[in-house]
Design a protein around this motif. Sequence first.
Motif, PDB file in Angstrom:
ATOM      1  N   ASP A 110       0.858  -1.186   0.000  1.00 56.31           N
ATOM      2  CA  ASP A 110       0.000   0.000   0.000  1.00 56.31           C
ATOM      3  C   ASP A 110       0.894   1.237   0.000  1.00 56.31           C
ATOM      4  O   ASP A 110       1.472   1.604   1.025  1.00 56.31           O
ATOM      5  N   TYR A 111       0.994   1.895  -1.140  1.00 53.07           N
ATOM      6  CA  TYR A 111       1.836   3.089  -1.250  1.00 53.07           C
ATOM      7  C   TYR A 111       1.067   4.355  -0.886  1.00 53.07           C
ATOM      8  O   TYR A 111       1.669   5.395  -0.630  1.00 53.07           O
ATOM      9  N   GLU A 112      -0.254   4.272  -0.861  1.00 52.79           N
ATOM     10  CA  GLU A 112      -1.083   5.418  -0.495  1.00 52.79           C
ATOM     11  C   GLU A 112      -1.094   5.622   1.021  1.00 52.79           C
ATOM     12  O   GLU A 112      -0.937   6.743   1.506  1.00 52.79           O
ATOM     13  N   THR A 113      -1.265   4.540   1.754  1.00 53.50           N
ATOM     14  CA  THR A 113      -1.251   4.583   3.218  1.00 53.50           C
ATOM     15  C   THR A 113      -0.334   3.457   3.685  1.00 53.50           C
ATOM     16  O   THR A 113      -0.788   2.324   3.898  1.00 53.50           O
ATOM     17  N   PRO A 114       0.954   3.718   3.831  1.00 49.34           N
ATOM     18  CA  PRO A 114       1.922   2.656   4.113  1.00 49.34           C
ATOM     19  C   PRO A 114       1.555   1.838   5.353  1.00 49.34           C
ATOM     20  O   PRO A 114       0.980   2.370   6.315  1.00 49.34           O
ATOM     21  N   PRO A 115       1.865   0.544   5.334  1.00 44.05           N
ATOM     22  CA  PRO A 115       1.518  -0.320   6.461  1.00 44.05           C
ATOM     23  C   PRO A 115       1.996   0.191   7.814  1.00 44.05           C
ATOM     24  O   PRO A 115       1.285   0.053   8.813  1.00 44.05           O
ATOM     25  N   ASP A 116       3.176   0.797   7.872  1.00 40.94           N
ATOM     26  CA  ASP A 116       3.669   1.293   9.160  1.00 40.94           C
ATOM     27  C   ASP A 116       2.788   2.393   9.712  1.00 40.94           C
ATOM     28  O   ASP A 116       2.604   2.503  10.931  1.00 40.94           O
ATOM     29  N   LEU A 117       2.239   3.235   8.843  1.00 41.44           N
ATOM     30  CA  LEU A 117       1.319   4.279   9.288  1.00 41.44           C
ATOM     31  C   LEU A 117       0.026   3.653   9.809  1.00 41.44           C
ATOM     32  O   LEU A 117      -0.519   4.086  10.836  1.00 41.44           O
ATOM     33  N   GLN A 118      -0.444   2.631   9.117  1.00 41.03           N
ATOM     34  CA  GLN A 118      -1.651   1.943   9.578  1.00 41.03           C
ATOM     35  C   GLN A 118      -1.407   1.259  10.921  1.00 41.03           C
ATOM     36  O   GLN A 118      -2.240   1.326  11.833  1.00 41.03           O
ATOM     37  N   ARG A 119      -0.268   0.612  11.049  1.00 39.02           N
ATOM     38  CA  ARG A 119       0.067  -0.068  12.306  1.00 39.02           C
ATOM     39  C   ARG A 119       0.128   0.929  13.466  1.00 39.02           C
ATOM     40  O   ARG A 119      -0.345   0.647  14.573  1.00 39.02           O
ATOM     41  N   GLU A 120       0.683   2.105  13.207  1.00 42.47           N
ATOM     42  CA  GLU A 120       0.787   3.133  14.244  1.00 42.47           C
ATOM     43  C   GLU A 120      -0.588   3.498  14.794  1.00 42.47           C
ATOM     44  O   GLU A 120      -0.763   3.668  16.008  1.00 42.47           O
ATOM     45  N   THR A 121      -1.564   3.634  13.910  1.00 41.10           N
ATOM     46  CA  THR A 121      -2.921   3.959  14.361  1.00 41.10           C
ATOM     47  C   THR A 121      -3.542   2.803  15.126  1.00 41.10           C
ATOM     48  O   THR A 121      -4.125   2.994  16.201  1.00 41.10           O
TER      49      THR A 121
END
Length: 262
Positions: free
Chosen positions: A210-221
């Motif tokens: 996912d280049y739009e919402t990278p997995p690390d950003l999702q994991r952070e949330t």
Amino acid sequence: MSVITLPHGLRIDLQESGAPDGAALVLVHELGTDPRLWAGVLAQLPPELRVLSLALRGHGRSEVPAPPYAMGALVRDVEALLDHMGLGDTVLAGLGLGGMVAQGLAVKRLDQVRALVLSGTAAKLGRPELWQRRAALALEGGMEAVAEELLPRWTGRKTPLEAATQMRAMLLDCPAQGYAGGAMAIAGTDFYTPTSGLRLPVLGLAGSEDYETPPDLQRETVELIPGARFELLRGAGHLACLEQPEGFAGALTQFLREIGHL
């Protein structure tokens, strides 16, 4: 499929499937898409679920008010819809913009939301300038211009051609005013503090590409919420539910069983 007029006058497109008296799962789509996003997942879900897939204002067959939209208005639309249907204790699954709406509704109405499934989303998505620019692009250049920018960010190396074609079709079908309104809602939203106060079961499902919402950003949330679980769908891009419906539905179904919703 039906169009429901909410108490505050907005017309919302709602699709229902499954068991009319089953436990409710509510699906909320990404900006620029519509309920077609979930078609492959719906085919894989247990029949005893009651599944509601809605089109946010400005999308699908829902009403298209003039932009800008506020995130609070999008949350209120879903809140009013669930009240209208007499539904509480639902599981909300949201992707992108839909995931932000799901977070907002969980913060506001825990009686309506017992658990969240979040995909391709975060408590805050990028800088406001990005979304303001995309809103302007939609209004000035049309959805063809938006599609040209977004598709390389939505697709991964293994995205099937059919899935990419469906993504493009949904973007081109989305009203430019609806896209712009939703983009402006994202620009004004930061849910880090309210989301960190949530105490409910949460599953995060991210495409590894996912280049739009990278997995690390999702994991952070997801990790803002104690006890939440995060999973990667290997090889999937931003719209993981469209690219890998069987894997997405399998993880979702397992989660529903774990929390006693099935």
